[in-house]
Design an enzyme around this catalytic site. Structure first.
Site, PDB file in Angstrom:
ATOM      1  N   HIS A  60       0.195  -4.077   4.676  1.00 21.32           N
ATOM      2  CA  HIS A  60      -0.205  -2.680   4.583  1.00 21.32           C
ATOM      3  C   HIS A  60      -0.918  -2.228   5.863  1.00 21.32           C
ATOM      4  O   HIS A  60      -2.084  -2.595   6.114  1.00 21.32           O
ATOM      5  CB  HIS A  60      -1.123  -2.486   3.379  1.00 21.32           C
ATOM      6  CG  HIS A  60      -1.546  -1.061   3.203  1.00 21.32           C
ATOM      7  ND1 HIS A  60      -0.668  -0.011   3.329  1.00 21.32           N
ATOM      8  CD2 HIS A  60      -2.757  -0.513   2.922  1.00 21.32           C
ATOM      9  CE1 HIS A  60      -1.318   1.125   3.126  1.00 21.32           C
ATOM     10  NE2 HIS A  60      -2.579   0.846   2.876  1.00 21.32           N
ATOM     11  N   HIS A 103      -9.273 -30.828  21.222  1.00 19.94           N
ATOM     12  CA  HIS A 103     -10.275 -30.087  20.446  1.00 19.94           C
ATOM     13  C   HIS A 103     -11.649 -30.315  21.092  1.00 19.94           C
ATOM     14  O   HIS A 103     -12.123 -29.476  21.831  1.00 19.94           O
ATOM     15  CB  HIS A 103     -10.236 -30.534  18.978  1.00 19.94           C
ATOM     16  CG  HIS A 103     -11.090 -29.707  18.080  1.00 19.94           C
ATOM     17  ND1 HIS A 103     -11.322 -30.006  16.771  1.00 19.94           N
ATOM     18  CD2 HIS A 103     -11.794 -28.582  18.321  1.00 19.94           C
ATOM     19  CE1 HIS A 103     -12.117 -29.094  16.231  1.00 19.94           C
ATOM     20  NE2 HIS A 103     -12.415 -28.226  17.153  1.00 19.94           N
ATOM     21  N   GLY A 107       0.858  -1.175   0.000  1.00 11.87           N
ATOM     22  CA  GLY A 107       0.000   0.000   0.000  1.00 11.87           C
ATOM     23  C   GLY A 107       0.897   1.228   0.000  1.00 11.87           C
ATOM     24  O   GLY A 107       2.131   1.102  -0.035  1.00 11.87           O
ATOM     25  N   SER A 108       0.281   2.409   0.102  1.00 14.65           N
ATOM     26  CA  SER A 108       1.080   3.634   0.009  1.00 14.65           C
ATOM     27  C   SER A 108       2.171   3.694   1.083  1.00 14.65           C
ATOM     28  O   SER A 108       3.296   4.119   0.829  1.00 14.65           O
ATOM     29  CB  SER A 108       0.158   4.851   0.109  1.00 14.65           C
ATOM     30  OG  SER A 108      -0.740   4.680   1.197  1.00 14.65           O
ATOM     31  N   GLY A 158      -6.038 -24.479  13.817  1.00 16.07           N
ATOM     32  CA  GLY A 158      -7.361 -24.821  13.286  1.00 16.07           C
ATOM     33  C   GLY A 158      -8.025 -23.686  12.525  1.00 16.07           C
ATOM     34  O   GLY A 158      -9.202 -23.756  12.197  1.00 16.07           O
ATOM     35  N   GLU A 186       3.947   1.433   2.267  1.00 14.85           N
ATOM     36  CA  GLU A 186       5.043   0.470   2.078  1.00 14.85           C
ATOM     37  C   GLU A 186       5.888   0.792   0.855  1.00 14.85           C
ATOM     38  O   GLU A 186       6.999   0.257   0.700  1.00 14.85           O
ATOM     39  CB  GLU A 186       4.494  -0.963   1.941  1.00 14.85           C
ATOM     40  CG  GLU A 186       3.869  -1.515   3.208  1.00 14.85           C
ATOM     41  CD  GLU A 186       2.538  -0.859   3.532  1.00 14.85           C
ATOM     42  OE1 GLU A 186       1.787  -0.550   2.581  1.00 14.85           O
ATOM     43  OE2 GLU A 186       2.263  -0.616   4.728  1.00 14.85           O
ATOM     44  N   GLU A 193      -4.141 -10.480   2.444  1.00 15.49           N
ATOM     45  CA  GLU A 193      -3.079 -10.639   3.436  1.00 15.49           C
ATOM     46  C   GLU A 193      -3.143 -11.979   4.168  1.00 15.49           C
ATOM     47  O   GLU A 193      -2.123 -12.459   4.669  1.00 15.49           O
ATOM     48  CB  GLU A 193      -3.101  -9.479   4.430  1.00 15.49           C
ATOM     49  CG  GLU A 193      -2.655  -8.156   3.830  1.00 15.49           C
ATOM     50  CD  GLU A 193      -3.749  -7.424   3.052  1.00 15.49           C
ATOM     51  OE1 GLU A 193      -4.855  -7.985   2.873  1.00 15.49           O
ATOM     52  OE2 GLU A 193      -3.499  -6.279   2.626  1.00 15.49           O
TER      53      GLU A 193
HETATM   54  C1  TPP Z   1     -11.343 -19.157   9.882  1.00 12.28           C
HETATM   55  C2  TPP Z   1     -12.264 -20.264  10.287  1.00 12.28           C
HETATM   56  N1  TPP Z   1     -13.593 -20.125  10.132  1.00 12.28           N
HETATM   57  C3  TPP Z   1     -14.427 -21.134  10.463  1.00 12.28           C
HETATM   58  C4  TPP Z   1     -13.939 -22.300  10.989  1.00 12.28           C
HETATM   59  C5  TPP Z   1     -14.880 -23.407  11.435  1.00 12.28           C
HETATM   60  N2  TPP Z   1     -14.771 -24.626  10.629  1.00 12.28           N
HETATM   61  C6  TPP Z   1     -14.065 -25.695  11.042  1.00 12.28           C
HETATM   62  S1  TPP Z   1     -14.143 -26.966  10.006  1.00 12.28           S
HETATM   63  C7  TPP Z   1     -15.135 -26.119   8.940  1.00 12.28           C
HETATM   64  C8  TPP Z   1     -15.640 -26.780   7.694  1.00 12.28           C
HETATM   65  C9  TPP Z   1     -14.634 -26.934   6.626  1.00 12.28           C
HETATM   66  O1  TPP Z   1     -15.254 -27.530   5.535  1.00 12.28           O
HETATM   67  P1  TPP Z   1     -14.477 -28.209   4.342  1.00 12.28           P
HETATM   68  O2  TPP Z   1     -13.234 -27.493   4.081  1.00 12.28           O
HETATM   69  O3  TPP Z   1     -15.416 -28.344   3.216  1.00 12.28           O
HETATM   70  O4  TPP Z   1     -14.048 -29.628   4.884  1.00 12.28           O
HETATM   71  P2  TPP Z   1     -14.935 -30.828   5.424  1.00 12.28           P
HETATM   72  O5  TPP Z   1     -15.166 -30.545   6.881  1.00 12.28           O
HETATM   73  O6  TPP Z   1     -16.198 -30.870   4.645  1.00 12.28           O
HETATM   74  O7  TPP Z   1     -14.062 -32.015   5.256  1.00 12.28           O
HETATM   75  C10 TPP Z   1     -15.394 -24.843   9.412  1.00 12.28           C
HETATM   76  C11 TPP Z   1     -16.204 -23.835   8.716  1.00 12.28           C
HETATM   77  C12 TPP Z   1     -12.536 -22.385  11.179  1.00 12.28           C
HETATM   78  N3  TPP Z   1     -11.966 -23.470  11.725  1.00 12.28           N
HETATM   79  N4  TPP Z   1     -11.729 -21.380  10.793  1.00 12.28           N
END
Ligand code: TPP
Length: 527
Positions: free
Chosen positions: A70, A281, A25-26, A402, A28, A47
């Site tokens: 940026h 988890h 951006g500007s 995750g 940088e 990003e």
């Molecule tokens: C940034 C973010 N947003 C939402 C989630 C919640 N989340 C965990 S698994 C998942 C589903 C992912 O689906 P896909 O990639 O189609 O794989 P599948 O579970 O169908 O194998 C989501 C939305 C997360 N972990 N990270």
């Protein structure tokens, strides 16, 4: 007289940070001006993608990596990806341009207000140099801090009028400094642990991401063989620290506390190396450790060492500790553990869709033995670990916190860092959309990743979770109507859609032969 700009590039050169992942951006542009020919700039169109590519590159190369974002807006866009980099202890020097110093008080457009607070707590150090003359020193500190244990991202906000100012007299001395970081536990502590291993009736080893460096991987293998230790991979582990084809390999531990305790029943000593204890988890209350088991963990992060519910911890470098334990233990006379039951070939999916197991069997048969897998297919991780062979260091990468948006981007960075191996990204149709513009970077920089999109039309992992949590009628779990071949085409990438096993084998084989980025959209059943 040299400028802050010249001395900073000299410093980056000296430390080998000559690949810059960024989105400008500007604020940088004055840093990027007269971009030296021995540096490369990898542009990401968002990003989150910039940070994901840098994360993959740093992890796969084992080297500290430079990122340029940026101001506040660019930093904000990168913060989802930063959760993963922080959890995986990825050494990143993240810089963001700041407005001109004398104007900061009146907050012109693109001022990074309270810049050092913005990325907290997702960086281990955050700083805005006190004046232009402090920039080369601050940059050097950032480079050292990122790599020192526990490694992790650092953040520097730099006003853009600093670059043309004269460099301070200390700049050369600062650039020449080396800071060595690996810390070994004391010999007494390691000898005592070796003695516990020698005396244990049925010990087991659990390895984490910090063991996935060539030196630590080799030391873990030798210790496991000398002591005949069955080896598990730590729950939620973002890397593969042990060869999956080895007779001592047991698999990836699930991420539930009571389930882990049930699975480790009968082991009197549990040795954990290079992993937090444990990254759970799903909530799975019960025993933290099986009755009669003791746990000792070796890791280099004081937070990870001090926070668990159970077991003892020893602070130290994974490789140095494993090498010492290998030397200080006796060759065990224990029985080799039984081999794992054979995993039967998948029977196949319903008409027009492949079972995830079938996809992994085909990939395992077709891909080269040294292929590198980037996994962000969230509902099929257990099946992947059972079926894909990963038998050398740096063969597997997964979002460590995750946070989705890692897979497509990290795959580009990993492939840039490991040009002699072939990267196969296995990414869910849901996950792919968080970083879809990584396809553009792969095409522009001719990075020959094979992107396998597992299209089950759903957020499959969340369906599993909804059942586990016993919650019904949750909205927002379907993602139908996305044409990934059209998206790939839009970014200039070759692609193909497959509905059956034979076409997947053929397309994968062809993509492997082409040495260009290629997207295969695989129509799959829910995992
Ligand atoms: C940034 C973010 N947003 C939402 C989630 C919640 N989340 C965990 S698994 C998942 C589903 C992912 O689906 P896909 O990639 O189609 O794989 P599948 O579970 O169908 O194998 C989501 C939305 C997360 N972990 N990270």
């Amino acid at each position: 007289m040299p400028t802050v700009h010249e001395t900073t590039y000299q410093l980056l050169r000296r430390h080998g940070l000559t690949t810059i992942f960024g989105n400008p951006g500007s604020n940088e542009l004055p840093f990027l001006k007269n971009f030296p020919a021995d540096f490369s700039y990898v542009l990401g169109l968002h990003e989150g993608v910039v940070l994901g590519m840098a994360d993959g590159y740093a992890q796969a190369s084992g080297r500290t990596t430079f990122v340029n974002l940026h101001a506040a807006a660019g930093t904000g866009n990168a913060m989802g990806a930063l959760t993963n980099a922080m959890s995986s202890h990825t050494p990143l020097v993240i810089t963001a341009g700041q407005q001109v110093r004398e104007t900061l008080g009146v907050e012109p457009l693109l001022t990074n207000v309270a810049a050092t607070m913005l990325p907290m707590p997702l960086v281990k150090w955050s700083y805005e140099p006190a004046c232009a003359g402090d920039v080369p020193r601050a940059m050097a500190q950032g480079i050292h801090m990122a790599a020192l244990p526990p490694a992790g991202p650092v953040y520097l906000s730099i006003p853009y009028d600093d670059w043309d100012r004269p460099a301070p007299a200390t700049a050369d001395a600062v650039a020449a400094r080396q800071v060595h970081g690996a810390i070994a536990p004391s010999t007494d502590v390691l000898r005592a642990l070796a003695q516990r291993l020698n005396m244990a009736r049925n010990p087991v080893m659990i390895l984490g991401a910090q063991v996935d460096t060539p030196g630590a991987y080799d030391a873990a293998l030798k210790l496991a063989e000398k002591q005949r230790l069955p080896v598990w991979v730590a729950p939620s582990c973002p890397r593969c620290p042990f060869p999956t084809g080895h007779r001592l390999f047991r698999g990836l531990l699930p991420a539930g506390m009571a389930t882990i305790s049930r699975m480790l029943q009968g082991h009197d000593l549990i040795l954990v190396v290079g992993a937090p204890v444990f990254r759970y988890h799903q909530y799975d209350p019960g025993l933290a450790l099986p009755k009669g088991s003791e746990l000792v963990a070796v890791m280099d992060d004081p937070l990870e060492a001090s926070r668990p519910w159970m077991g003892d911890a020893i602070l130290g470098d994974a490789q140095l500790s494993l090498e010492a334990l290998r030397d200080f233990t006796d060759t065990a006379g224990r029985k080799w553990p039984d081999s794992l039951p054979h995993v039967a070939a998948s029977a196949g999916g319903v008409s027009g869709r492949l079972a995830p197991e079938q996809v992994f069997d085909i990939v395992a048969r077709t891909a080269p033995a040294d292929a590198v897998y980037v996994n962000e297919s969230t509902s099929t991780t257990a099946q992947l670990w059972q079926r894909l062979p990963m038998n050398q260091p740096r063969s597997y990468f997964f979002p460590a916190a995750g946070g989705l948006g890692f897979g497509l981007a990290a795959a580009v960075g990993v492939q840039l860092a490991l040009p002699d191996r072939r990267v196969i990204a296995i990414v869910g149709d849901g996950s792919a959309n968080y970083a879809i513009s990584a396809l553009w970077s792969a095409v522009q920089y001719q990075v020959p990743v094979i992107f396998l999109i597992m299209n089950n039309g759903s957020y499959g992992a969340l369906r599993w979770f909804a059942q586990a949590l016993n919650v019904d009628e949750v909205p927002g779990l379907d993602v139908p109507g996305i044409d990934f071949c059209a998206l790939a085409q839009g970014y200039g990438m070759r692609s193909s859609r497959v509905h059956d096993a034979e076409s997947l084998s053929t397309q994968l084989d062809q993509a492997l032969g082409l040495k260009i980025p290629f997207l295969i959209e695989v129509m799959t059943e829910l995992g």
